[in-house]
Design a protein around this motif. Structure first.
Motif, PDB file in Angstrom:
ATOM      1  N   UNK A  84       0.830  -1.208   0.000  1.00  0.00           N
ATOM      2  CA  UNK A  84       0.000   0.000   0.000  1.00  0.00           C
ATOM      3  C   UNK A  84       0.864   1.258   0.000  1.00  0.00           C
ATOM      4  N   UNK A  85       1.953   1.255   0.774  1.00  0.00           N
ATOM      5  CA  UNK A  85       2.872   2.400   0.777  1.00  0.00           C
ATOM      6  C   UNK A  85       3.477   2.599  -0.602  1.00  0.00           C
ATOM      7  N   UNK A  86       3.881   1.502  -1.230  1.00  0.00           N
ATOM      8  CA  UNK A  86       4.489   1.598  -2.561  1.00  0.00           C
ATOM      9  C   UNK A  86       3.498   2.124  -3.587  1.00  0.00           C
ATOM     10  N   UNK A  87       2.271   1.689  -3.491  1.00  0.00           N
ATOM     11  CA  UNK A  87       1.235   2.170  -4.415  1.00  0.00           C
ATOM     12  C   UNK A  87       1.017   3.665  -4.214  1.00  0.00           C
ATOM     13  N   UNK A  88       0.952   4.109  -2.948  1.00  0.00           N
ATOM     14  CA  UNK A  88       0.772   5.546  -2.684  1.00  0.00           C
ATOM     15  C   UNK A  88       1.950   6.359  -3.189  1.00  0.00           C
ATOM     16  N   UNK A  89       3.173   5.854  -2.974  1.00  0.00           N
ATOM     17  CA  UNK A  89       4.350   6.558  -3.474  1.00  0.00           C
ATOM     18  C   UNK A  89       4.303   6.680  -4.992  1.00  0.00           C
ATOM     19  N   UNK A  90       3.855   5.623  -5.631  1.00  0.00           N
ATOM     20  CA  UNK A  90       3.794   5.599  -7.091  1.00  0.00           C
ATOM     21  C   UNK A  90       2.697   6.525  -7.615  1.00  0.00           C
ATOM     22  N   UNK A  91       1.518   6.427  -7.015  1.00  0.00           N
ATOM     23  CA  UNK A  91       0.380   7.208  -7.505  1.00  0.00           C
ATOM     24  C   UNK A  91       0.440   8.671  -7.070  1.00  0.00           C
ATOM     25  N   UNK A  92       0.682   8.909  -5.788  1.00  0.00           N
ATOM     26  CA  UNK A  92       0.606  10.270  -5.257  1.00  0.00           C
ATOM     27  C   UNK A  92       1.835  11.100  -5.585  1.00  0.00           C
TER      28      UNK A  92
ATOM     29  N   UNK B 102       6.444   8.388  -8.177  1.00  0.00           N
ATOM     30  CA  UNK B 102       7.779   7.811  -8.110  1.00  0.00           C
ATOM     31  C   UNK B 102       7.852   6.564  -8.973  1.00  0.00           C
ATOM     32  N   UNK B 103       8.991   6.397  -9.625  1.00  0.00           N
ATOM     33  CA  UNK B 103       9.220   5.171 -10.380  1.00  0.00           C
ATOM     34  C   UNK B 103       9.772   4.116  -9.420  1.00  0.00           C
ATOM     35  N   UNK B 104      10.110   2.947  -9.958  1.00  0.00           N
ATOM     36  CA  UNK B 104      10.565   1.851  -9.100  1.00  0.00           C
ATOM     37  C   UNK B 104      11.878   2.177  -8.394  1.00  0.00           C
ATOM     38  N   UNK B 105      12.760   2.899  -9.069  1.00  0.00           N
ATOM     39  CA  UNK B 105      14.015   3.297  -8.439  1.00  0.00           C
ATOM     40  C   UNK B 105      13.754   4.215  -7.248  1.00  0.00           C
ATOM     41  N   UNK B 106      12.815   5.136  -7.413  1.00  0.00           N
ATOM     42  CA  UNK B 106      12.465   6.057  -6.331  1.00  0.00           C
ATOM     43  C   UNK B 106      11.841   5.336  -5.153  1.00  0.00           C
TER      44      UNK B 106
ATOM     45  N   UNK C  99      14.540   3.522  -3.304  1.00  0.00           N
ATOM     46  CA  UNK C  99      15.327   4.466  -2.510  1.00  0.00           C
ATOM     47  C   UNK C  99      14.597   4.861  -1.235  1.00  0.00           C
ATOM     48  N   UNK C 100      13.314   5.172  -1.353  1.00  0.00           N
ATOM     49  CA  UNK C 100      12.523   5.570  -0.181  1.00  0.00           C
ATOM     50  C   UNK C 100      12.476   4.434   0.832  1.00  0.00           C
ATOM     51  N   UNK C 101      12.258   3.204   0.358  1.00  0.00           N
ATOM     52  CA  UNK C 101      12.180   2.079   1.286  1.00  0.00           C
ATOM     53  C   UNK C 101      13.525   1.792   1.941  1.00  0.00           C
ATOM     54  N   UNK C 102      14.617   1.970   1.212  1.00  0.00           N
ATOM     55  CA  UNK C 102      15.940   1.805   1.816  1.00  0.00           C
ATOM     56  C   UNK C 102      16.177   2.859   2.893  1.00  0.00           C
ATOM     57  N   UNK C 103      15.781   4.093   2.620  1.00  0.00           N
ATOM     58  CA  UNK C 103      15.934   5.155   3.616  1.00  0.00           C
ATOM     59  C   UNK C 103      15.057   4.916   4.841  1.00  0.00           C
ATOM     60  N   UNK C 104      13.837   4.456   4.629  1.00  0.00           N
ATOM     61  CA  UNK C 104      12.959   4.148   5.758  1.00  0.00           C
ATOM     62  C   UNK C 104      13.530   3.016   6.613  1.00  0.00           C
TER      63      UNK C 104
END
Length: 98
Positions: free
Chosen positions: A52-60, A63-67, A70-75
């Motif tokens: 769900x987080x990935x879907x929100x990052x993508x839609x809202x 962000x592409x898959x690389x983004x 990156x966000x998940x690695x930082x989290x």
């Protein structure tokens, strides 16, 4: 489908109005793992919050898959650092109580 802890990806595609190619991309980047059960790809229910987080990052945030990666690695790093800080604080409290 016997395992009730698995959610079919076609159901997620319908529910979140997203293409199966999105999940394929997440899988290619190692962000999710899905399992084939009776010729249907499924994901474990414990991973739904991350999806769900990935879907929100993508839609809202568009962000592409690389983004997303990156966000998940930082989290993940933030969670690790917070747990380290908590351990350090707990050690300090032991010395302060003396």
């Amino acid at each position: 489908m016997k395992d009730t802890h698995l959610i079919p990806l076609p159901n997620l595609c319908t529910h979140y109005q997203i293409e199966m190619s999105f999940f394929d991309g997440l899988s290619e980047y190692g962000l999710i793992e899905y399992i084939s059960v009776e010729k249907t790809f499924c994901i474990h229910q414990d991973k739904i919050a991350d999806v769900e987080k990935m879907i929100r990052l993508h839609k809202d945030l568009h962000l592409n898959f690389e983004g997303i990666d990156t966000v998940f690695n930082l989290l993940e790093k933030i969670d690790y650092l917070q747990s380290e800080l908590n351990r350090t604080n707990n050690r300090l409290r032991r010395f302060e109580d003396d």
